[in-house]
Design a protein around this motif. Structure first.
Motif: not given
Length: 571
Positions: A158-159, A167, A181, A162, A149, A170, A154
């Motif tokens: 959004d994360t 993933i 992040t 997950l 990603l 990142f 970020l």
């Protein structure tokens, strides 16, 4: 900069923000009250969705998303949006201008508040998308196989939900070792690289390999490079799995390995990773998302949970690190007090940002804040004392002088607390550590903030992230100075900054005189293996070699010469 260890490879999925800026001067038809209600409903909906995602995610993500939800309904922002609508602007443009104004204020503030600027962008875009009837910003059409990603930055929303299996890694253009992040990637156990300029220029679908240890990002790597990296990663995992038991060097020098914990939800992971206790129990989770301070009973439950998770292990509770850099809704800021005084003195007007300190990272935060509101500290110490044992220790953040340390120690001992310490996060505290140690039982070095203040470099700004490299020789000098003072006083000196999560740096910190190391749970196994493979003498030689260099890269390379087993371990 690698901020979460491991190798991740797969097709790139580049996340771009597609919410357009509302046209300048856009107006509305109908009544102002209806337009204001439309804006308020969108703000409430976004706040609710952020909070719901936080509840579902748990852990670090929950704390971050609940803070964002509060920002979405911040009274100052709400007033600004309503005022702009009264002036004739349509709801989307009013939201854009109000959020942008506050974003600019925060971006110039640095530190924790500076990081919130990116959060405001995300909230703003979500509200505008909702008002336009567009899809929310986020992940759509991602590859079915694990992907890398890639984004400018970020958003936690959004994360947070997950799964690790989705993933591979990142990669972001912005951020630093303590960005959202980095925090979420380490909590998920996903490799991550931040401050990688030009990363969003990687075409979608192109194969990428990211090394969350070295910070290396390769586009279309050769199959042999991927194979070699995975072999090294496998060797590293095997070495980490074989290193068990308490932390110690190869010649038996004990180095208790502790966990940094942000709340009760992270206790299970710390125990599972083999932490010997908690070196930093952050208590902000109890205070940040509420209009009233937590009750004595609520605080007591949270501290008891930590003690019960580590029977016989040390648990170090840090008192509230709130104030200027982490606003508390139930306490006025020094700046708002000043603004109120100015208003009472018939000042013509106060700006929208009057309640924001000009440089909050250098303002009233941590112990400074608690000294102005001693009732908050007293309630917290009462809760800690209710579950106190010889293994429960307490320490204060942002202590600058011996007088502040003495005041805190008196406050704690007045509650019957025996193990009292302070954090070394300010260069003045490192330079005069002996003065602080005269009043307390231990010190703990927070290398993240210590680097920020030593180099005058915002820890959330990617442009200056190189100055936050824990291998900076000047930072190592401050650590060594503090450890020497602690040794001379016959008192422990721990490390609770993220630098301890680097296996090579962990050996150097022990060589500098650190008595304990505390880090995110995911880093414990690698650090345990690195220490177990080297003697105390090797650690000291590595520390001396690093301090003798002038650049972080040279310091790292010089230290590794004396830590030969790292290469065999794949670390």
């Amino acid at each position: 900069m690698g901020v979460s260890p491991g190798i991740g490879h797969g097709p790139a999925y580049v996340l771009t923000v597609s919410v357009p800026e509302p046209p300048k001067g856009a107006t509305y038809t109908g009544e102002a009250d209806q337009e204001k209600e439309r804006a308020m409903a969108a703000l409430r909906q976004v706040a609710g969705e952020l909070e719901a995602r936080g509840n579902q995610a748990g852990g670090e993500a929950e704390e971050i998303l609940k803070a964002q939800a509060l920002m979405a309904e911040d009274p100052g922002l709400v007033v600004k949006v309503r005022t702009l609508i009264d002036r004739g602007l349509a709801a989307p443009r009013a939201v854009f201008e109000a959020f942008t104004k506050y974003r600019d204020v925060l971006a110039g503030s640095g530190g924790y508040l500076g990081e919130r600027a990116a959060d405001l962008n995300d909230i703003r875009d979500r509200v505008i998308a909702l008002l336009y009837g567009q899809a929310m910003p986020g992940l759509r059409g991602a590859p079915a196989e694990p992907y890398v990603l890639v984004a400018r930055d970020l958003a936690p929303a959004d994360t947070a939900l997950l799964a690790k299996g989705q993933i591979a890694a990142f990669v972001t253009e912005e951020g630093g070792p303590t960005s959202h992040t980095a925090i979420l990637a380490r909590a998920m156990g996903v490799p991550a690289v931040v401050a990688c300029r030009g990363a969003t220029g990687i075409p979608n679908g192109v194969r990428v390999m990211a090394d969350g240890t070295s910070g290396d990002v390769r586009v279309e790597p050769a199959e042999s490079d991927v194979a070699d990296a995975l072999i090294a990663a496998t060797a590293r995992q095997a070495a980490m799995a074989s290193a068990r038991g308490p932390g110690r060097t190869a010649d038996g020098h004990p180095v208790p390995l502790l966990a940094n914990v942000g709340g009760p939800a992270e206790l299970e992971a710390a125990v599972a990773a083999g932490a010997e206790g908690i070196g930093l129990y952050r208590t902000e989770f109890l205070f940040l998302d509420r209009a009233e301070p937590p009750s004595l009973e609520e605080q007591t439950r949270a501290y008891r949970a930590a003690v019960e998770a580590f029977p016989g292990g040390k648990v170090v509770v840090r008192t509230l690190d709130g104030g200027a850099d982490k606003p508390l809704a139930f306490l006025p800021t020094a700046a708002s007090d000043s603004a109120a005084s100015a208003s009472a003195s018939a000042a013509p007007s106060a700006s929208a940002s009057a309640s924001v300190e000009p440089n909050p990272v250098l303002g009233e935060r941590g112990l400074r804040r608690l000294r102005r509101f001693p009732e908050v500290l007293d309630a917290q110490l009462a809760a800690i004392a209710a579950v106190a044992s010889e293994d429960l220790l307490v320490m204060a953040p942002m202590v600058a002088t011996g007088e502040e340390a003495a005041w805190f120690a008196r406050s704690c001992r007045g509650r019957g607390l025996a193990g009292v310490g302070v954090m070394i996060e300010i260069p003045a505290a490192a330079l005069r550590a002996r003065d602080l140690l005269a009043s307390v039982d231990f010190v703990s070095i927070g290398t993240n903030d210590l680097a920020q203040y030593a180099f005058a470099a915002d820890r959330q700004l990617g442009a200056v992230s190189a100055l936050h490299d824990p291998w900076q020789p000047a930072l190592l000098d401050l650590v060594a100075m503090t450890a020497r003072a602690a040794s001379a006083a016959g008192k422990p000196c721990g490390i609770c900054g993220e630098s301890a999560a680097d296996p090579a740096m962990a050996c150097v910190l022990v060589g500098l005189g650190a008595s304990t190391l505390s880090m995110g749970a995911g880093a414990l196994a690698a650090v345990r293996a690195a220490l177990a493979a080297h003697t105390l003498t090797q650690c000291r030689l590595a520390a001396d070699a690093a301090r003798a260099r002038t650049t972080p890269a040279d310091a790292r390379a010089a230290a590794r010469v004396h830590l030969p087993a790292l290469a065999h371990l794949g670390l």
